[in-house]
Design an enzyme around this catalytic site. Structure first.
Site, PDB file in Angstrom:
ATOM      1  N   ASP A 101       0.829  -1.204   0.000  1.00  0.00           N
ATOM      2  CA  ASP A 101       0.000   0.000   0.000  1.00  0.00           C
ATOM      3  C   ASP A 101       0.866   1.257   0.000  1.00  0.00           C
ATOM      4  OD1 ASP A 101      -2.341   1.449  -0.029  1.00  0.00           O
ATOM      5  OD2 ASP A 101      -3.162   0.544   1.785  1.00  0.00           O
ATOM      6  N   ASP A 134     -10.547   1.732  -3.203  1.00  0.00           N
ATOM      7  CA  ASP A 134     -11.016   1.463  -1.850  1.00  0.00           C
ATOM      8  C   ASP A 134     -12.532   1.422  -1.777  1.00  0.00           C
ATOM      9  OD1 ASP A 134      -8.551   1.170  -0.719  1.00  0.00           O
ATOM     10  OD2 ASP A 134      -8.454   3.172   0.164  1.00  0.00           O
TER      11      ASP A 134
END
Length: 727
Positions: free
Chosen positions: A476, A546
């Site tokens: 990430d 997301d």
């Protein structure tokens, strides 16, 4: 695929690059300028393009010096071409900013020469590609090598630029484009992808105007707001008809895509590094390589363009043991437990996943340092055994005993001020010395322009990956660059540090994916904030957004598929009400949207499912496992929706022997006519059986009239139909 060299009176040396569906033609003028003559539909006799009557931009008047109307292949700064230059330089010794690039020579190279330190399209066999290198030079010793690579059976053209200082004094680069393209027709529309966190990849189309228009990032990453891709299309261009000139940059940092229509109605289309604050000093003997730009011309609309990118990126950009392997079904813990977990809670969740025959259990954020929220511990990659109640190896082995592989979330590029790493090395943060540093998500970025920081990350990540049987890593990155500077090189410009950061990141990733070839790496940047070709070279799939809401994902995944192969998109079935937008959709609809991507899984608490939901999930997973070989290798066709507010797509086997059609409604409207969906990409002469009804259809019938779509009269209804060739 061929590259031809020929000669005419007007152009002593000419180049003709041919792909199955395009021609690219250049000519060297008698005074050494490299002139762009054609890019587009195939031409049988490229010599005809070099006639004086077919070259209206060529200087014809004696003594004419202005180059504003000349379609230069790669223009230099400070010259009589007053349009945006492809390269801009400055000679600090005397302030000269001129790059007068004249043709020197060329070379035909078998295969595709590789670069050091940058992601790139590659070959597996030398005979599958050819490369043309054209060398241009300035009298002061600046040498510019232009590389053009074409592949067998592909309409992609890969371009890059290498700049060398062959002179005796330093030169500073202020701008360098990977590709510049002059087109004679200004009647184009610009297609690009814009967005924000949780709504990435929105397709937007607008007319190209008589001014500079740019798509760019100055964030230190390709970014949520714009993607390093754009296409120029003829008005009315759709999925299957119209001309397309597309460009995609194989890079993960600051980029620039620019169009400019001048007073003579000529369109210049450039793509490369963003020149915002960019500067790079080349000492005598040094060289600089631009990222690669992948150009695609299509005379068959956006669909052909997309599938050209899909095949190339899936087969010759992605690498490693996972490139050609369908992906395991995973459960990610994030939306199920967030930071609130311990060993018992995780194993309870893992057992529920194992009962559904999940294959990969992924522990997301919160397993290291003293991290119980997102305000600490980044940089301290030591498992929190007190919180876990065991070692990381013991937890992974517990998961393995349940019949699943074990995966882990990391965010290596970041550092929290509340961390042992930052307290020991505050100068390792990427920030401008003697300036305050802005926090985002209570974190800073590590200075990967520094070799010592790169080495630390390589060692820290290697220790984690070796500490347990880890089969998957989600990498990430959750903030963008501000106050760009380096304590190790305080004199360096922000633009140089930003690019050196990317080179450092690529070195770290190259080392780790080489050292751990069996790990499936997935890139992520708050979702799609760094979903670009550069990352795909190291990690064969990416977390697309997301936002896991099925309806929002229609636009996100549809836009992403404009250039990126579905096999690289990670798409999950999540809980309802959805955690990002609060929407409630059926498990069937969430599944029908998620199987568009190659990385399939679940992002929810499986212990909270009802018995009925568990049965639905079990059937979904069984179906996916049966079909994932087909899904992974299928070609995507975005279909013309049968009504407003709908989204439809087809996944077609390369040999046309089977296909699946999916249609999703956004909002229900009363009094609708029957819905008929035309299919694309299938064989017109084949007979297909729809597996649920047993009905037989002729391919030509499905291509022309389509198939009758039946949906429940509710919002967010969907259906998925599977067809197999009748034997």
């Amino acid at each position: 695929m061929s590259i031809q060299i020929f000669h005419t009176d007007l152009y002593p040396t000419c180049f003709h690059l041919q792909t199955p569906g395009s021609s690219y033609v250049m000519g060297v003028s008698q005074d050494g300028l490299l002139i762009h003559l054609h890019y587009g539909a195939p031409v049988a006799q490229a010599e005809n393009l070099t006639r004086a009557e077919n070259s209206p931009w060529f200087p014809a008047k004696p003594g004419e010096t202005l180059l504003d109307h000349v379609p230069l292949e790669y223009s230099g700064s400070g010259m009589a071409d007053l349009r945006p230059a492809a390269i801009s330089v400055e000679w600090p010794e005397d302030g000269d900013n001129i790059a007068d690039l004249r043709y020197q020579d060329y070379a035909l190279l078998p295969g595709k020469p590789q670069m050091e330190g940058l992601p790139q399209v590659y070959t597996e066999k030398e005979e599958e590609a050819q490369t043309l290198r054209i060398t241009l030079c300035d009298a002061k010793g600046l040498q510019v090598d232009l590389f053009y690579t074409i592949f067998d059976n592909s309409d992609a053209l890969i371009r890059r630029t290498r700049v060398s200082n062959k002179g005796t004094s330093p030169v500073v680069l202020h701008r360098i484009m990977s590709s510049a393209l002059d087109l004679p027709d200004p009647r184009m529309e610009l297609v690009h992808l814009h967005g924000a966190w949780a709504r990435e990849f929105n397709e937007e189309r607008m007319p190209v105007g008589h001014f500079c228009q740019c798509i760019s990032s100055t964030k230190g990453a390709s970014g949520h707001q714009h993607n390093p891709f754009a296409a120029l299309v003829t008005p009315g261009c759709n999925e299957s008809a119209g001309e397309v000139y597309a460009a995609s940059l194989v890079y993960s940092g600051n980029f620039l895509i620019e169009t400019d229509v001048d007073a003579m109605d000529q369109l210049r289309f450039t793509i490369g590094l963003n020149d915002w604050c960019f500067s790079w000093q080349l000492l005598p003997g040094e060289e600089f390589c631009s990222p690669e730009a992948v150009l695609v011309y299509s005379a068959q609309g956006l669909g052909h363009m997309s599938r050209t990118y899909h095949r190339l990126y899936q087969n010759r950009l992605c690498r490693g043991s996972w490139r050609d392997r369908p992906r395991p079904v995973l459960l990610n813990t994030w939306e199920g437990v967030y930071f609130d977990f311990n060993r018992d809670k995780l194993l309870h969740l893992a057992k529920a996943a194992a009962e559904q025959e999940i294959e990969l259990f992924v522990l997301d954020d919160g397993w290291f340092g003293h991290r119980d929220s997102d305000n600490s511990s980044l940089g301290d990659w030591i498992p929190n055994e007190k919180k876990l109640g065991c070692t990381l190896r013991e937890l992974a082995e517990d998961v393995n005993r349940l019949g699943m592989k074990f995966g882990l979330w990391v965010e290596p590029e970041m550092v929290s001020p509340d961390s042992d790493l930052y307290r020991a090395h505050p100068d390792w943060a990427l920030c401008r010395p003697n300036r305050p540093a802005t926090l985002a998500r209570t974190q800073l970025i590590l200075d990967l322009s520094r070799t010592d920081v790169q080495d630390y990350l390589i060692d820290a990540m290697s220790s984690v990956f070796e500490s347990a049987p880890i089969a998957y890593i989600k990498w990430d990155m959750n903030r963008n660059m501000t106050e760009i500077g380096s304590f190790a090189s305080p004199e360096k410009s922000a633009g140089e540090i930003a690019h050196r950061y990317m080179l450092g990141l690529y070195r770290v990733m190259e080392t780790l994916v080489t050292r751990f070839p069996d790990i499936l790496f997935e890139s992520c940047a708050s979702g799609g904030g760094r979903f670009d070709p550069g990352m795909m070279y190291y990690m064969p799939q990416a977390w697309t957004s997301d936002d896991s809401d099925a309806i929002q994902r229609l636009d996100i995944q549809g836009g992403c598929s404009l250039v990126y192969p579905p096999s690289c998109m990670s798409c999950h079935v999540s809980a309802v009400p959805n955690h990002q937008v609060g929407r409630v959709t059926s498990l069937d609809t969430r599944w029908n949207v998620a199987v568009m991507g190659g990385g399939f899984g679940y992002e929810l608490n499986m212990t909270a499912l009802s018995d009925e939901e568990k049965e639905v999930v079990r059937k979904q997973i069984c179906t996916y496992k049966e079909d994932r070989g087909f899904l992974f290798t299928s070609e995507l066709y975005r279909l013309e929706a049968p009504a407003d507010g709908m989204f439809a797509y087809a996944q077609v086997a390369p040999d046309k022997s089977r296909f699946a059609v999916t249609c999703i409604r956004r909002m229900f409207r009363a009094q609708r006519a029957p819905l008929w969906l035309r299919v694309d990409g299938i064989a017109p002469d084949k007979q297909y059986v729809e597996t649920s009804s047993g009905e037989t259809y002729i391919g030509s019938e499905l291509l022309s009239r389509g198939i009758h779509i039946v949906l429940d009269d509710v919002d967010f209804a969907s259906t998925r139909l599977n067809f197999v060739e009748k034997k």
